[in-house]
Design a protein around this motif. Structure first.
Motif, PDB file in Angstrom:
ATOM      1  N   ASP A 155       0.954  -1.008   0.156  1.00 16.40           N
ATOM      2  CA  ASP A 155      -0.042  -0.017   0.029  1.00 16.40           C
ATOM      3  C   ASP A 155       0.814   1.182  -0.108  1.00 16.40           C
ATOM      4  N   LEU A 156       0.958   1.767  -1.266  1.00 18.22           N
ATOM      5  CA  LEU A 156       2.044   2.967  -1.323  1.00 18.22           C
ATOM      6  C   LEU A 156       1.479   4.169  -2.077  1.00 18.22           C
ATOM      7  N   THR A 157       1.870   5.270  -1.712  1.00 18.96           N
ATOM      8  CA  THR A 157       1.806   6.381  -2.445  1.00 18.96           C
ATOM      9  C   THR A 157       3.058   6.793  -2.849  1.00 18.96           C
ATOM     10  N   LEU A 158       3.342   6.758  -4.378  1.00 21.49           N
ATOM     11  CA  LEU A 158       4.780   7.116  -4.830  1.00 21.49           C
ATOM     12  C   LEU A 158       4.777   8.367  -5.378  1.00 21.49           C
ATOM     13  N   GLY A 159       5.805   9.352  -5.179  1.00 22.82           N
ATOM     14  CA  GLY A 159       5.757  10.805  -5.946  1.00 22.82           C
ATOM     15  C   GLY A 159       6.267  10.215  -7.323  1.00 22.82           C
ATOM     16  N   CYS A 160       5.849  10.887  -8.230  1.00 26.96           N
ATOM     17  CA  CYS A 160       5.966  10.354  -9.967  1.00 26.96           C
ATOM     18  C   CYS A 160       7.376  10.980  -9.895  1.00 26.96           C
ATOM     19  N   THR A 161       7.860  10.466 -11.111  1.00 26.45           N
ATOM     20  CA  THR A 161       9.297  10.372 -11.304  1.00 26.45           C
ATOM     21  C   THR A 161      10.373   9.520 -10.795  1.00 26.45           C
ATOM     22  N   ASN A 162       9.635   8.525  -9.875  1.00 25.43           N
ATOM     23  CA  ASN A 162      10.356   7.559  -9.092  1.00 25.43           C
ATOM     24  C   ASN A 162       9.839   6.201  -9.521  1.00 25.43           C
ATOM     25  N   ALA A 163      10.572   5.377  -8.879  1.00 22.45           N
ATOM     26  CA  ALA A 163      10.188   4.033  -8.922  1.00 22.45           C
ATOM     27  C   ALA A 163      10.396   3.049  -7.635  1.00 22.45           C
ATOM     28  N   ARG A 164       9.777   2.081  -7.401  1.00 26.56           N
ATOM     29  CA  ARG A 164       9.907   1.470  -6.151  1.00 26.56           C
ATOM     30  C   ARG A 164      10.000  -0.193  -6.267  1.00 26.56           C
ATOM     31  N   VAL A 165      10.690  -0.843  -5.652  1.00 21.87           N
ATOM     32  CA  VAL A 165      10.572  -2.369  -5.765  1.00 21.87           C
ATOM     33  C   VAL A 165      10.230  -2.672  -4.389  1.00 21.87           C
ATOM     34  N   SER A 166       9.106  -3.582  -4.217  1.00 22.29           N
ATOM     35  CA  SER A 166       8.578  -4.005  -3.000  1.00 22.29           C
ATOM     36  C   SER A 166       8.555  -5.606  -3.352  1.00 22.29           C
ATOM     37  N   VAL A 167       9.055  -6.594  -2.184  1.00 23.67           N
ATOM     38  CA  VAL A 167       9.227  -7.561  -2.206  1.00 23.67           C
ATOM     39  C   VAL A 167       7.997  -8.439  -1.469  1.00 23.67           C
ATOM     40  N   VAL A 168       7.345  -9.372  -2.092  1.00 24.46           N
ATOM     41  CA  VAL A 168       6.182 -10.136  -1.272  1.00 24.46           C
ATOM     42  C   VAL A 168       6.362 -11.569  -1.448  1.00 24.46           C
ATOM     43  N   GLN A 169       6.025 -12.344  -0.496  1.00 22.33           N
ATOM     44  CA  GLN A 169       6.164 -13.625  -0.353  1.00 22.33           C
ATOM     45  C   GLN A 169       4.769 -14.259  -0.507  1.00 22.33           C
ATOM     46  N   LEU A 170       4.429 -15.238  -1.316  1.00 21.60           N
ATOM     47  CA  LEU A 170       3.026 -15.861  -1.578  1.00 21.60           C
ATOM     48  C   LEU A 170       3.186 -17.234  -0.966  1.00 21.60           C
ATOM     49  N   ASP A 171       2.833 -17.651  -0.112  1.00 23.44           N
ATOM     50  CA  ASP A 171       2.667 -19.036   0.596  1.00 23.44           C
ATOM     51  C   ASP A 171       2.123 -19.995  -0.355  1.00 23.44           C
ATOM     52  N   LYS A 172       1.243 -19.648  -1.024  1.00 22.55           N
ATOM     53  CA  LYS A 172       0.321 -20.559  -2.128  1.00 22.55           C
ATOM     54  C   LYS A 172       0.085 -19.961  -3.519  1.00 22.55           C
ATOM     55  N   ASP A 173      -0.110 -20.767  -4.356  1.00 19.22           N
ATOM     56  CA  ASP A 173      -0.502 -20.044  -5.889  1.00 19.22           C
ATOM     57  C   ASP A 173      -1.522 -18.937  -5.368  1.00 19.22           C
ATOM     58  N   ALA A 174      -1.599 -17.982  -6.259  1.00 17.18           N
ATOM     59  CA  ALA A 174      -2.497 -16.600  -5.984  1.00 17.18           C
ATOM     60  C   ALA A 174      -2.636 -15.741  -7.136  1.00 17.18           C
ATOM     61  N   ILE A 175      -3.683 -14.966  -7.203  1.00 21.25           N
ATOM     62  CA  ILE A 175      -3.794 -14.324  -8.283  1.00 21.25           C
ATOM     63  C   ILE A 175      -3.782 -12.832  -7.493  1.00 21.25           C
ATOM     64  N   LEU A 176      -3.112 -11.761  -7.795  1.00 24.94           N
ATOM     65  CA  LEU A 176      -2.969 -10.508  -6.949  1.00 24.94           C
ATOM     66  C   LEU A 176      -3.863  -9.473  -7.872  1.00 24.94           C
ATOM     67  N   ASP A 177      -4.414  -8.532  -6.858  1.00 24.90           N
ATOM     68  CA  ASP A 177      -5.129  -7.395  -7.673  1.00 24.90           C
ATOM     69  C   ASP A 177      -4.302  -6.279  -7.439  1.00 24.90           C
ATOM     70  N   ILE A 178      -4.100  -5.663  -8.386  1.00 23.41           N
ATOM     71  CA  ILE A 178      -3.272  -4.149  -8.315  1.00 23.41           C
ATOM     72  C   ILE A 178      -4.172  -2.961  -8.875  1.00 23.41           C
ATOM     73  N   THR A 179      -4.282  -2.256  -7.709  1.00 20.54           N
ATOM     74  CA  THR A 179      -4.906  -0.679  -8.013  1.00 20.54           C
ATOM     75  C   THR A 179      -4.134   0.117  -8.153  1.00 20.54           C
ATOM     76  N   VAL A 180      -4.259   1.036  -9.171  1.00 15.85           N
ATOM     77  CA  VAL A 180      -3.508   2.264  -9.358  1.00 15.85           C
ATOM     78  C   VAL A 180      -4.254   3.378  -9.354  1.00 15.85           C
ATOM     79  N   GLY A 181      -4.164   4.286  -8.699  1.00 16.13           N
ATOM     80  CA  GLY A 181      -4.917   5.695  -8.622  1.00 16.13           C
ATOM     81  C   GLY A 181      -4.201   6.926  -8.518  1.00 16.13           C
ATOM     82  N   ALA A 182      -4.799   7.991  -9.321  1.00 15.08           N
ATOM     83  CA  ALA A 182      -4.192   9.222  -9.139  1.00 15.08           C
ATOM     84  C   ALA A 182      -5.237  10.316  -9.134  1.00 15.08           C
ATOM     85  N   ARG A 183      -4.793  11.647  -8.441  1.00 13.49           N
ATOM     86  CA  ARG A 183      -5.633  12.783  -8.318  1.00 13.49           C
ATOM     87  C   ARG A 183      -5.295  13.779  -9.511  1.00 13.49           C
TER      88      ARG A 183
END
Length: 177
Positions: A137-165
């Motif tokens: 859950d991240l608010t990122l200043g534009c012109t930047n990039a970020r890498v987050s590491v996630v661990q999935l214990d089992k097979d999964a489908i991720l929902d990725i929501t992107v929003g902007a003002r």
């Protein structure tokens, strides 16, 4: 003689690397300036090197949104190549106040890098969920990039929501580590 020559070459390479590293850090070096009190006793006063207060403005072109081939080119440069296999990626444009939710393909259990980037004048929010759990859950200043590491214990489908003002481009990639 061969061992002495090899040691000499290695020493010169290490010395050269140290000099390059030292000059590459440039802005982190500081100096001292000496002033004298009434009794002639020197007192050290730390000073910053001449260029240490230089602030580079952000690349103004990254504050403008793009489409088509320009969007794809920006995404390639904003999302560096991953070490592992890329499972899902997306790019797009958001109008002011808009949000989009996308689903990844079925991901096998394991460790993943989620690389997020945006361009525009403001910030973009990224939420990565697995079911009811927020993984990122991240608010990122534009012109930047970020890498987050996630661990999935089992097979999964991720929902990725992107929003902007305000107008913004986004890009993200999900890669297995």
């Amino acid at each position: 003689m061969g061992g002495a020559l090899a040691g000499s070459v290695t020493s010169r390479r290490l010395a050269s690397a140290a000099v390059v590293l030292l000059f590459g850090l440039g802005g982190t070096l500081t100096g001292c300036e000496y002033t004298y009190d009434d009794r002639g006793t020197p007192q050290a006063t730390p000073t910053a090197p001449a260029g240490s207060n230089v602030v580079l403005p952000p690349d103004p072109s990254l504050q403008q949104t793009v489409t088509g081939d320009a969007l794809e080119e920006w995404a390639k440069s904003a999302l560096p190549e991953s070490q592992g296999r890329s499972f899902y990626s997306s790019t797009g444009y958001l109008s002011p106040g808009e949000s989009k939710t996308e689903q990844t393909v079925q991901l096998p259990g394991g460790t993943y890098a989620v690389t997020l980037a945006c361009r525009g004048t403001r910030r973009v929010t990224f939420t990565v969920r697995m079911g009811e759990s927020d993984l990122v859950d991240l608010t990122l200043g534009c012109t930047n990039a970020r890498v987050s590491v996630v661990q999935l214990d089992k097979d999964a489908i991720l929902d990725i929501t992107v929003g902007a003002r305000s107008d913004a481009n986004f890009a993200y990639r999900v890669s297995r580590l």
